[in-house]
Design a protein around this motif. Structure first.
Motif, PDB file in Angstrom:
ATOM      1  N   PHE A   9      43.483  39.848  33.793  1.00 19.35           N
ATOM      2  CA  PHE A   9      44.203  39.291  32.649  1.00 19.35           C
ATOM      3  C   PHE A   9      45.565  39.945  32.529  1.00 19.35           C
ATOM      4  O   PHE A   9      45.862  40.946  33.189  1.00 19.35           O
ATOM      5  N   ALA A  10      46.386  39.371  31.672  1.00 24.64           N
ATOM      6  CA  ALA A  10      47.724  39.907  31.431  1.00 24.64           C
ATOM      7  C   ALA A  10      48.171  39.521  30.032  1.00 24.64           C
ATOM      8  O   ALA A  10      47.831  38.444  29.542  1.00 24.64           O
ATOM      9  N   THR A 190      46.478  35.822  29.010  1.00 20.57           N
ATOM     10  CA  THR A 190      45.741  34.912  29.888  1.00 20.57           C
ATOM     11  C   THR A 190      44.702  35.665  30.704  1.00 20.57           C
ATOM     12  O   THR A 190      45.003  36.717  31.280  1.00 20.57           O
ATOM     13  N   MET A 233      52.523  25.928  37.016  1.00 19.96           N
ATOM     14  CA  MET A 233      53.654  26.541  37.710  1.00 19.96           C
ATOM     15  C   MET A 233      53.366  28.005  38.042  1.00 19.96           C
ATOM     16  O   MET A 233      53.688  28.481  39.135  1.00 19.96           O
ATOM     17  N   HIS A 237      53.538  29.999  41.628  1.00 23.46           N
ATOM     18  CA  HIS A 237      54.300  31.230  41.826  1.00 23.46           C
ATOM     19  C   HIS A 237      53.415  32.347  42.367  1.00 23.46           C
ATOM     20  O   HIS A 237      53.805  33.118  43.228  1.00 23.46           O
ATOM     21  N   THR A 295      54.460  30.233  31.656  1.00 21.28           N
ATOM     22  CA  THR A 295      54.355  30.461  33.102  1.00 21.28           C
ATOM     23  C   THR A 295      54.069  31.927  33.413  1.00 21.28           C
ATOM     24  O   THR A 295      53.527  32.254  34.472  1.00 21.28           O
ATOM     25  N   ASN A 296      54.441  32.813  32.487  1.00 26.26           N
ATOM     26  CA  ASN A 296      54.485  34.232  32.832  1.00 26.26           C
ATOM     27  C   ASN A 296      53.135  34.939  32.828  1.00 26.26           C
ATOM     28  O   ASN A 296      52.895  35.800  33.674  1.00 26.26           O
ATOM     29  N   ILE A 299      50.612  34.552  36.057  1.00 26.46           N
ATOM     30  CA  ILE A 299      50.953  35.143  37.363  1.00 26.46           C
ATOM     31  C   ILE A 299      50.305  36.527  37.535  1.00 26.46           C
ATOM     32  O   ILE A 299      49.510  36.727  38.464  1.00 26.46           O
ATOM     33  N   PRO A 300      50.612  37.501  36.652  1.00 28.97           N
ATOM     34  CA  PRO A 300      49.924  38.796  36.806  1.00 28.97           C
ATOM     35  C   PRO A 300      48.422  38.699  36.582  1.00 28.97           C
ATOM     36  O   PRO A 300      47.661  39.480  37.180  1.00 28.97           O
ATOM     37  N   VAL A 303      47.030  37.832  39.964  1.00 29.66           N
ATOM     38  CA  VAL A 303      47.132  38.962  40.902  1.00 29.66           C
ATOM     39  C   VAL A 303      46.109  40.046  40.527  1.00 29.66           C
ATOM     40  O   VAL A 303      45.430  40.608  41.399  1.00 29.66           O
ATOM     41  N   ASN A 304      45.989  40.323  39.236  1.00 32.00           N
ATOM     42  CA  ASN A 304      44.986  41.305  38.808  1.00 32.00           C
ATOM     43  C   ASN A 304      43.565  40.847  39.155  1.00 32.00           C
ATOM     44  O   ASN A 304      42.708  41.660  39.509  1.00 32.00           O
ATOM     45  N   ILE A 317      54.308  38.916  45.015  1.00 28.98           N
ATOM     46  CA  ILE A 317      53.984  37.486  44.994  1.00 28.98           C
ATOM     47  C   ILE A 317      54.976  36.744  45.879  1.00 28.98           C
ATOM     48  O   ILE A 317      56.097  37.213  46.058  1.00 28.98           O
ATOM     49  N   PRO A 318      54.578  35.619  46.468  1.00 29.58           N
ATOM     50  CA  PRO A 318      53.277  34.974  46.335  1.00 29.58           C
ATOM     51  C   PRO A 318      52.203  35.685  47.162  1.00 29.58           C
ATOM     52  O   PRO A 318      52.488  36.224  48.234  1.00 29.58           O
TER      53      PRO A 318
END
Lengths: 336, 449
Positions: A9-10, A190, A233, A237, A295-296, A299-300, A303-304, A317-318
């Motif tokens: 999550f981020a 998220t 999106m 990314h 969008t932000n 993304i993390p 990845v997390n 990334i990507p």
């Protein structure tokens, strides 16, 4: 080889408005002879629904039906200035400008109605259905259409208003960075769940669960559209997109959607979300902004989730299949 | 959770142009019909860095259907520009049409205007440019080294120079070095993103139409900012703003990819020169390789953390790959400073945000300019901090999340705080069980005592 699942999550914040301010938007509102209202702007609708939400804001402020509000935007000869559609700024800036212009037009409308009804302006209210009446005495009323007609053809008065919103510029101190850079902050958190194929390196996002805090929503359907589109999106990314696949080298630059691969509709998982509304002090009806932030956080979060699934620490990334497989190789090498 | 008693704001009203978006009847700039329209195509640099020895347009000029050919010698006003010059950003470093040197592969060199797009394309291919290729630099860390190829003479060390001769937009708040010495843990890492395409459905483009007698030009454009594009076009061409009218406002996606004035100035000039309407529409290939991308970012983070999870110091050095020209990168670099260190209250913060020049396609705005790469780096870093100190990552974020009235590192008090509530709502949605003292947290809990 196997498929491994992980969760990550981020939490992010996002500023509203052009950085450091100085980015005005103006609006003009006027009544037509038959009681419609034209909101004239030069703001740009990129598909996010600007024209729709400005009509809502104008109708709400004027106290008239939504379908009697016309938004006319996109001509520098007729529309007053707008700095542009970027920086999650337009709902905030243009929305505030429309409120100011519509409030002035409403006052002018009520003054005409007061003269016709021979009462004072303070005693009048709108019903939102196209009528103006004396508070508590609904039968002592005049329609907005009749009011506008009288203004034009009997009294020779204009029903119009001017609006602007400007956050005055706040220069950044070159030494300390001290500044007042934004108008408000929106928030998102998220949670992403992924499944990673350790043989191919492919990552599938199984789902997003997110909370968004955006101030007052002007139009919840359009907010949801931004949320889903932004997550989409963000997924591109996080996993696929770049114009320089071998960055920093410039070779193999994609030139079409065959080589610049983005997630398709079939790649899009479910997006569960809850929207919180904590009012902004200075936004239109307390709105903050939702355009960019969405969008932000994915993304993390993705990845997390990948790092959680694989027990690796990817920091770029990507995260293409190649990045995944190299991370797994590195993990294996370190284990021996 | 309505904030006020509202009737229309807050309702899921249908998008006004939804039906026509679906049927294809929405009118975009390309849908206007004007007679005698010409088409512009650009001859572009084939090298990422080269000296221009000679530009020969003779064959292109005599090619079928060609009406006009424009080189840097035909520019009536500025030969170099920056879109933000009007608000004091400079120096103006970017060639409108290349002269002396090209600095990235794809740079505009010669504009060819012909009766049909195919004729313009064929003629553009016949432009002959003699080059002397120069060493190029693509890696931001290589570009900053002594002896690296210099991208433009404006930036002898290949980085932007911020006010007061600083190499970075910077934040200095508290004393990070002192705090690192007192911290229980130091957690460091480096985060990297790559250039990304905005990928709007509708590519950049415009149609410039001369309006006859009074010498005005109407430009139908899909820019994200109409007056902005008008003002910068007038400035580049040296024409009064009263001579231009921009019409648009209904655009097929932007995402930051339609803010940097690529087609409008040269198309307007072509319409002035030919007296005929001129259209310049980017192909998808131009959109991907020529129009600005999102920049690549390298973000270095060093955190000082206590055993109880409090982050007491955060030092950030960020490098933004601007490509060959500045465009709005200094703005993005400053916005990065305003965003970092994220939604957390940290008493000691040091940020250097550096804009680096390389011989790649100039980058510019994209959704979350200066912010997206920062949030990516910060939130992957937060997981590393949690892992290093052995703390639950949700609890780590909640402990450090800013509260109403806290001081941010750029010395503005937090207003309209909502990070704590948002994290708690997401935890609940995801079925994350948090200890009771965390569930009770709020953005007001420090004020409430």
């Amino acid at each position: 080889m196997s498929k491994l699942r992980g969760t990550g999550f981020a939490a992010v914040n996002y500023p509203t408005g052009m950085h450091l301010g100085g980015d005005p938007t103006q609006s003009l509102v006027h009544a037509t002879t038959s009681g419609n209202f034209v909101v004239t702007m030069s703001s740009v609708d990129l598909g996010q629904g600007l024209k729709t939400i400005l009509a809502q804001i104008a109708a709400e402020t004027l106290g008239v039906p939504l379908d009697t509000v016309i938004v006319d935007t996109g001509d520098t000869d007729t529309g007053p200035h707008c700095t542009g559609t970027f920086a999650s700024r337009t709902t905030h800036r243009a929305g505030n400008a429309v409120i100011m212009a519509a409030a002035e037009a409403r006052q002018a409308m009520l003054e005409v109605a007061a003269e016709k009804l021979e009462v004072s302006v303070e005693d009048l209210e709108t019903d939102g259905q196209g009528n103006i009446h004396v508070k508590g005495v609904e039968e002592k009323a005049i329609s907005v259409a009749e009011t506008a007609g009288a203004a034009h053809f009997e009294l020779g008065k204009t029903i119009s208003g001017r609006g602007i919103f400007l956050k005055t510029p706040s220069p950044m101190d070159p030494e300390t960075g001290e500044s007042d850079p934004d108008s408000t902050q929106a928030h998102a958190c998220t949670v992403a769940e992924v499944e990673v194929d350790t043989e191919t390196g492919n990552v599938e996002v199984l789902g997003f669960k997110s909370a968004y805090e955006v101030g007052q929503q002007v139009n919840p359907a359009l907010v949801k559209g931004q949320i889903v589109g932004g997550a989409w999106m963000g997924m591109g990314h996080a996993l696929q997109e770049t114009t320089a696949p071998y960055y920093p080298a410039i070779d193999h630059a994609p030139g079409d959607f065959q080589s610049y691969v983005m997630p398709g509709a079939a790649d899009m998982p479910s997006v569960e979300c809850e929207v919180l509304e904590i009012a902004s002090r200075n936004g239109p009806f307390g709105a903050k902004g939702v355009g960019e932030m969405v969008t932000n956080s994915p993304i993390p979060a993705i990845v997390n989730a990948i790092n959680n699934a694989l027990g690796v620490r990817i920091t770029r990334i990507p995260v293409t299949p190649e990045v995944v497989l190299r991370a797994l190789d590195e993990k294996a090498a370190n284990a021996t | 959770m309505a904030i006020k008693d509202l009737k229309i704001v807050g309702q899921p009203v249908k998008l006004r142009d939804l039906d026509t978006h679906v049927t294809g009847e929405t009118v975009y700039y390309e849908d206007i019909r004007v007679p005698r329209m010409l088409h512009l195509k650009m001859h572009r640099s084939i090298y990422p860095h080269a000296k221009i020895l000679n530009i020969d347009t003779s064959e292109a000029k005599s090619s079928a259907g060609v009406v006009c050919v424009l080189t840097h010698e035909d520019l009536p006003g500025k030969k170099k520009y920056n879109g933000l010059a009007g608000v004091g950003v400079g120096p103006e470093d970017e060639s409108v049409l290349a002269f002396e040197k090209v600095r990235w592969k794809g740079e505009s060199v010669v504009a060819v205007i012909a009766e049909t797009p195919k004729q313009a394309e064929a003629a553009a291919a016949k432009v002959k440019v003699d080059y002397e290729e120069l060493p190029a630099v693509f890696d931001i860390m290589e570009a900053l080294k002594d002896g690296a190829p210099v991208v433009t003479d404006h930036w002898p060390n290949n980085h932007y120079i911020f006010p007061d001769n600083h190499r970075a937009a910077q934040v200095r708040y508290g004393d990070v070095e002192k705090a690192f010495a007192e911290a229980d843990h130091i957690v460091e890492d480096v985060y990297q993103t790559q250039p990304i395409e905005q990928a709007p459905l509708e590519t950049n483009g415009c149609i410039a139409v001369p309006e006859g007698g009074d010498g005005r030009i109407t430009v139908y454009s899909n820019t994200q900012g109409l007056q902005f594009s008008l003002d910068v076009t007038a400035d580049i061409l040296g024409v009064p703003t009263s001579k231009l009218r921009f019409i648009g406002g209904t655009v097929g996606g932007g995402f930051g990819g339609k803010v940097d004035l690529q087609p409008e100035p040269i198309t307007t000039l072509a319409a002035m020169r030919t007296g005929r309407p001129v259209k310049f529409k980017y192909t998808r290939e131009e959109e991907m390789r020529v129009s600005s991308s999102r920049s690549a970012w390298r973000v270095e983070i060093k955190d000082g953390v206590m055993n109880d999870g409090r982050i007491i110091a955060r030092k950030i050095t960020t490098y933004q790959d601007s490509g060959a020209y500045l465009r709005f990168s200094s703005y993005g670099g400053m916005k990065h400073c305003g965003h970092m260190p994220g939604p957390y209250t940290i008493p000691n913060v040091w940020i250097d945000s550096i804009v680096v020049f390389t011989n790649r396609t100039p980058s510019n705005a994209m959704r979350g300019f200066g912010v997206m790469a920062g949030s990516f780096a910060l939130e992957v870093q937060m997981d590393k901090v949690a892992e290093t100190i052995g703390m639950d990552p949700w609890e780590l974020r909640l402990i450090n999340a800013y509260r109403e009235g806290d001081m941010k590192s750029h010395q503005k008090e937090v207003e309209d705080a909502g990070m704590v509530e948002t994290i708690l709502a997401a935890a609940k949605l995801a079925g994350k069980q948090l200890p009771e003292e965390f569930q009770k947290m709020s953005s007001l809990d420090r004020k409430a005592g």
